[in-house]
Design an enzyme around this catalytic site. Sequence first.
Site, PDB file in Angstrom:
ATOM      1  N   ASP A   1      -1.088   3.205  -9.769  1.00 27.83           N
ATOM      2  CA  ASP A   1      -1.649   3.761  -8.550  1.00 27.83           C
ATOM      3  C   ASP A   1      -2.188   2.617  -7.714  1.00 27.83           C
ATOM      4  O   ASP A   1      -2.803   1.693  -8.250  1.00 27.83           O
ATOM      5  CB  ASP A   1      -2.768   4.750  -8.886  1.00 27.83           C
ATOM      6  CG  ASP A   1      -2.886   5.776  -7.786  1.00 27.83           C
ATOM      7  OD1 ASP A   1      -1.904   6.473  -7.527  1.00 27.83           O
ATOM      8  OD2 ASP A   1      -3.957   5.837  -7.151  1.00 27.83           O
TER       9      ASP A   1
ATOM     10  N   LYS B   1       8.257 -10.590  -2.069  1.00 26.74           N
ATOM     11  CA  LYS B   1       7.143  -9.635  -2.193  1.00 26.74           C
ATOM     12  C   LYS B   1       6.611  -9.622  -3.623  1.00 26.74           C
ATOM     13  O   LYS B   1       5.403  -9.617  -3.856  1.00 26.74           O
ATOM     14  CB  LYS B   1       7.563  -8.220  -1.766  1.00 26.74           C
ATOM     15  CG  LYS B   1       6.362  -7.276  -1.938  1.00 26.74           C
ATOM     16  CD  LYS B   1       6.537  -5.855  -1.508  1.00 26.74           C
ATOM     17  CE  LYS B   1       5.260  -5.073  -1.857  1.00 26.74           C
ATOM     18  NZ  LYS B   1       5.405  -3.639  -1.752  1.00 26.74           N
TER      19      LYS B   1
ATOM     20  N   GLY C   1      10.642   2.426  -4.185  1.00 25.80           N
ATOM     21  CA  GLY C   1      10.225   1.034  -3.969  1.00 25.80           C
ATOM     22  C   GLY C   1       9.433   0.506  -5.152  1.00 25.80           C
ATOM     23  O   GLY C   1       9.626  -0.631  -5.605  1.00 25.80           O
TER      24      GLY C   1
ATOM     25  N   PHE D   1       8.100  -0.496   1.799  1.00 26.58           N
ATOM     26  CA  PHE D   1       7.677   0.896   1.937  1.00 26.58           C
ATOM     27  C   PHE D   1       6.204   0.939   2.326  1.00 26.58           C
ATOM     28  O   PHE D   1       5.522  -0.099   2.369  1.00 26.58           O
ATOM     29  CB  PHE D   1       7.926   1.671   0.634  1.00 26.58           C
ATOM     30  CG  PHE D   1       7.090   1.191  -0.532  1.00 26.58           C
ATOM     31  CD1 PHE D   1       7.498   0.122  -1.307  1.00 26.58           C
ATOM     32  CD2 PHE D   1       5.873   1.799  -0.838  1.00 26.58           C
ATOM     33  CE1 PHE D   1       6.719  -0.331  -2.367  1.00 26.58           C
ATOM     34  CE2 PHE D   1       5.094   1.358  -1.905  1.00 26.58           C
ATOM     35  CZ  PHE D   1       5.524   0.287  -2.669  1.00 26.58           C
ATOM     36  N   GLY D   2       5.714   2.134   2.595  1.00 24.66           N
ATOM     37  CA  GLY D   2       4.286   2.332   2.856  1.00 24.66           C
ATOM     38  C   GLY D   2       3.738   1.401   3.925  1.00 24.66           C
ATOM     39  O   GLY D   2       4.290   1.272   5.025  1.00 24.66           O
TER      40      GLY D   2
ATOM     41  N   THR E   1       6.992   7.795 -11.594  1.00 23.38           N
ATOM     42  CA  THR E   1       6.806   7.570 -10.157  1.00 23.38           C
ATOM     43  C   THR E   1       7.932   8.242  -9.389  1.00 23.38           C
ATOM     44  O   THR E   1       9.054   8.343  -9.878  1.00 23.38           O
ATOM     45  CB  THR E   1       6.780   6.057  -9.800  1.00 23.38           C
ATOM     46  OG1 THR E   1       6.543   5.921  -8.402  1.00 23.38           O
ATOM     47  CG2 THR E   1       8.060   5.332 -10.155  1.00 23.38           C
TER      48      THR E   1
ATOM     49  N   ARG F   1       1.102  -5.227  -7.437  1.00 26.37           N
ATOM     50  CA  ARG F   1       1.749  -4.490  -8.540  1.00 26.37           C
ATOM     51  C   ARG F   1       2.192  -5.470  -9.621  1.00 26.37           C
ATOM     52  O   ARG F   1       1.992  -5.236 -10.809  1.00 26.37           O
ATOM     53  CB  ARG F   1       2.949  -3.717  -7.967  1.00 26.37           C
ATOM     54  CG  ARG F   1       3.611  -2.764  -8.927  1.00 26.37           C
ATOM     55  CD  ARG F   1       4.397  -1.712  -8.186  1.00 26.37           C
ATOM     56  NE  ARG F   1       3.529  -0.979  -7.292  1.00 26.37           N
ATOM     57  CZ  ARG F   1       3.499  -1.131  -5.973  1.00 26.37           C
ATOM     58  NH1 ARG F   1       4.339  -1.947  -5.368  1.00 26.37           N
ATOM     59  NH2 ARG F   1       2.648  -0.457  -5.232  1.00 26.37           N
TER      60      ARG F   1
END
Length: 221
Positions: free
Chosen positions: A76, A201, A13, A160-161, A9, A207
């Site tokens: 992903d 989180k 993050g 992030f994102g 990756t 994830r």
Amino acid sequence: MSPTVWFLTGNAGKLVEATEHLSHLGYVVKQLVVEGNQLYEPQAETLEIVAKSKISQALQHLPDEFAKDDMILVEDAGLFVSALDGFPGIYSSYVHSTIGNLGIIRLLNHLETEDTVSSASLRAAHFKAVAAIWRDGEILIGEGICPGHIALEPMGGSGFGFDPIFIPYDLDKDLQPLSAGNYGEHSTHGKTFGGVDLATKIKFSHRTRALQNLFNQLPSA
Ligand code: IMP
């Protein structure tokens, strides 16, 4: 000695989240770096196909220290907004780098209501992650979902994102997600993923669930 999990990756993050989770299971996590941007992200129909393509690419770029029992991890993920029929989904990366968080919020402007529970249902979305591990020629796949809704505006500067626009639904005492408007033992209290600390989180994250699902299929390190 524990086998090393080489995580392919470029996203710091994601690396932090996976390391935090897998170190508790006794694994050493190292980033698998491919020099010179030689990796490509295929535009495929499912996250599973993308993950498998990443494994094939990683196998061409194994580091010299890669030991016999080591594993390759790829992952992903995408954000799927219900009112947009699952968009951006597999296009999440492109959409985030083009219209960004504000663009997603603008697409949902017509779904604002005074009532917070209806708003959380109308603006429902989920993150989905697919994690795949390669070990001794075999590929295992795990997946995880985090349901929640899209905030009315970006909030919270960490993560992030899409983290600043995503508010996860509460979790019950067994860490299972509830539906919109239900209060659970675990809550971000209306904060987005961008407004909570990493440990929080990780408790909610798609994830974490994908990695749990995947590593439940493997013996402990
Ligand atoms: P990727 O292809 O798995 O790297 O992720 C696709 C897109 O979804 C990227 O724009 C990420 O920023 C976003 N994304 C993936 N996972 C998360 C997350 O946990 N929080 C926020 N955005 C995420």
